[in-house]
Design an enzyme around this catalytic site. Structure first.
Site, PDB file in Angstrom:
ATOM      1  N   GLU A   1       3.422   2.749  12.440  1.00 44.83           N
ATOM      2  CA  GLU A   1       3.251   3.390  11.136  1.00 44.83           C
ATOM      3  C   GLU A   1       2.214   4.511  11.125  1.00 44.83           C
ATOM      4  O   GLU A   1       1.206   4.426  10.417  1.00 44.83           O
ATOM      5  CB  GLU A   1       2.834   2.348  10.094  1.00 44.83           C
TER       6      GLU A   1
ATOM      7  N   GLU B   1       9.852  -4.349  10.749  1.00 43.12           N
ATOM      8  CA  GLU B   1       9.138  -5.253   9.830  1.00 43.12           C
ATOM      9  C   GLU B   1       9.874  -5.287   8.501  1.00 43.12           C
ATOM     10  O   GLU B   1      10.326  -4.254   8.009  1.00 43.12           O
ATOM     11  CB  GLU B   1       7.708  -4.775   9.519  1.00 43.12           C
TER      12      GLU B   1
HETATM   13  C1  BG6 Z   1       2.622  -3.178   7.533  1.00 38.92           C
HETATM   14  C2  BG6 Z   1       1.744  -3.276   8.758  1.00 38.92           C
HETATM   15  O1  BG6 Z   1       2.480  -1.948   6.967  1.00 38.92           O
HETATM   16  O2  BG6 Z   1       2.349  -4.045   6.500  1.00 38.92           O
HETATM   17  C3  BG6 Z   1       1.227  -4.677   9.037  1.00 38.92           C
HETATM   18  O3  BG6 Z   1       2.386  -2.774   9.899  1.00 38.92           O
HETATM   19  C4  BG6 Z   1       0.727  -5.276   7.747  1.00 38.92           C
HETATM   20  O4  BG6 Z   1       0.231  -4.605  10.002  1.00 38.92           O
HETATM   21  C5  BG6 Z   1       1.885  -5.365   6.772  1.00 38.92           C
HETATM   22  O5  BG6 Z   1       0.112  -6.507   7.912  1.00 38.92           O
HETATM   23  C6  BG6 Z   1       1.476  -5.986   5.449  1.00 38.92           C
HETATM   24  O6  BG6 Z   1       0.416  -5.269   4.967  1.00 38.92           O
HETATM   25  P1  BG6 Z   1      -0.398  -5.610   3.688  1.00 38.92           P
HETATM   26  O7  BG6 Z   1      -1.077  -4.353   3.325  1.00 38.92           O
HETATM   27  O8  BG6 Z   1       0.563  -6.084   2.672  1.00 38.92           O
HETATM   28  O9  BG6 Z   1      -1.347  -6.675   4.077  1.00 38.92           O
END
Ligand code: BG6
Length: 468
Positions: free
Chosen positions: A158, A372
């Site tokens: 990202e 993800e």
């Molecule tokens: C993604 C990241 O953007 O979101 C992860 O790649 C991260 O590392 C995940 O944990 C969730 O993020 P957040 O901000 O909801 O804790």
């Protein structure tokens, strides 16, 4: 191990799950430094987290028992090269070798990201002019060591979200709000990927290399010219600078002119920049899917960025939602028909479809892995540690229906990863915001793992769709 069948798995990142922050010769990363500093107001760190470093065998076994055939994880750069002397820490490689041995034992395909936010502290920041050469060196060391044992490599997790948190919101180290530095960081990240790809190609591996993009394309509720202009500028800011160079080997002149018109000094750009990106493009796209970038024209006349790290939204509260605005370019819009999660982010399953089909429109048939997709919430466990996370199941199921529809409609989707394999450190959101398919009991001395209801649901889902 075959990456030719559809990959179904889940994902983690080194700093968020490994723990063992200073074990076996690992050097500090910028996240170690930040978490140990007074800037970290909560005092919460990833020092131990769910201690994947010592529990990986258990974690991978659980993935295999859950029908998962792929694992996305990241390598901690500062485990491999702890100091700025280019000397490899063999114990760092040993850990990942054993992790991959375990994956191979179960036929789990490793999908490995070279850096997921945690730069070594001797690099300092993404604006360091040396970062792309250092990254290329690190990448080449990793490619030479693992070679084809890792079928899927990605360079940076990202870039847009990382740069955004570092230099726009300022909630990640170095905690700045500085658009000039955002652009320098972006430029260095583009070069990092291109130079790592160059090293990768020298080795003629059978593996593939990609990048992981954090958000989907911008969209708007209206298609008036002003709205479409806002969409264009939001894409400049979040998408085009990451994906155009990585996939097409170009950065459009119009984007560069728009950045200059914002008063950004681009004198840091190398005269060979265009050739470097032109000759070093990636093989596949890793696309993370969480929410829409819903925008409208900037009427506020201000530039501002807010996140909700408090997790206190009731599902509708507009004053506790995430916002972004760049003067004259765009600002976030709000669709009152959709729900927000507790962290003020929209829940909108169809964004899976929109993201994938728009990627195809712009980038053709490039293979895409959903690297993800997940739902952060406050889980409640029973006395045995079991969590009935119906909310997460509903989220994943709804998103997956749209993702599968995009595949049916011809998008070249090759795999899908739930975020996250087990509960882990959620950066500034700490440990209360949980994403895991498996619960981790942080109060338990042995960090007991208990699969949640969503783990079993996903296991059946994979069984049903394993041969798509
Ligand atoms: C993604 C990241 O953007 O979101 C992860 O790649 C991260 O590392 C995940 O944990 C969730 O993020 P957040 O901000 O909801 O804790």
């Amino acid at each position: 191990m075959s990456k030719d069948k559809f990959l179904w798995g889940s994902a983690t990142a080194a700093y968020q799950c490994e723990g063992a922050w200073d074990e076996d010769g690992k050097g500090p990363s910028i996240w170690d430094d930040y978490c140990h500093s007074t800037a970290n107001l909560t005092g919460i760190t990833g020092d131990v987290s769910c201690d994947h470093y010592h529990h990986f065998k258990e974690d991978i076994k659980m993935m295999a028992e859950g029908n998962q055939n792929t694992y996305r994880f990241s390598i901690s750069w500062s485990r491999i090269l702890p100091k700025d002397d280019h000397v490899v820490n063999e114990a760092g490689f040993r850990f990942y070798d054993e992790l991959i041995d375990e994956c191979e034992k179960y036929g789990i395909v490793p999908n490995v990201t070279l850096v997921h936010y945690d730069l070594p502290d001797y690099i300092g920041t993404w604006t360091n002019p040396k970062v792309s050469d250092e990254f290329a060196y690190y990448a080449s060391v990793v490619f030479k060591h693992f070679g084809n044992r890792i079928p899927l490599y990605t360079t940076i997790n990202e870039p847009n979200h990382n740069a955004y948190c570092n230099y726009c919101v300022g909630n990640y180290p170095p905690n700045e709000t500085n658009l000039q530095h955002y652009c320098e960081c972006a430029y260095n990240m583009i070069l990092c990927t291109a130079k790592a790809v160059k090293e990768f190609r020298k080795l003629n591996l059978n593996s593939l290399i990609g990048i992981v993009q954090g958000c989907g394309p911008a969209v708007s509720l209206k298609d008036d010219p002003e709205y479409l202009e806002a969409v264009k500028y939001c894409d400049y800011f979040c998408n085009d600078w990451v994906l155009d160079p990585a996939i097409k080997g170009i950065l459009e002149d119009e984007l560069i002119e728009a950045v200059k018109a914002k008063g950004i000094d681009l004198s840091f750009v190398d005269p060979n920049f265009k050739d470097i990106i032109k000759n070093n493009t990636i093989d596949f796209l890793g696309q993370n899917i969480y929410s829409r970038m819903l925008v409208k024209p900037n009427t506020s006349g201000i530039t501002s960025f807010t996140v909700n790290n408090a997790g206190n939204n009731d599902g509708t509260n507009n004053s506790a939602r995430e916002t972004r605005a760049i003067k004259d370019w765009f600002e976030f819009d709000r669709d009152e028909n959709t729900q927000l999660n507790k962290w003020g982010r929209e829940i909108y399953p169809k964004c899976g479809y929109i993201t994938l089909t728009k990627r195809k429109e712009r980038y053709g048939n490039i293979p895409i892995y959903i690297t993800e997709n997940g739902h952060g919430c406050y889980d409640i466990a029973d006395e045995n540690g079991y969590v009935e996370d119906d909310e997460r199941i509903e989220f994943l199921n709804n998103y997956l229906q749209w993702i599968l529809k995009a595949k049916e409609d011809g998008v070249n989707v090759q795999g899908y990863y739930v975020w996250s394999t087990m509960d882990l450190y959620s950066w500034i959101n700490g440990y209360k915001k949980r994403y895991g398919l498996v619960r981790v009991d942080y109060e338990d001395g042995n960090l007991k793992r208990t699969p949640k209801k969503s783990y079993y649901w996903y296991k059946e889902f994979i069984k049903k769709y394993q041969n798509i």
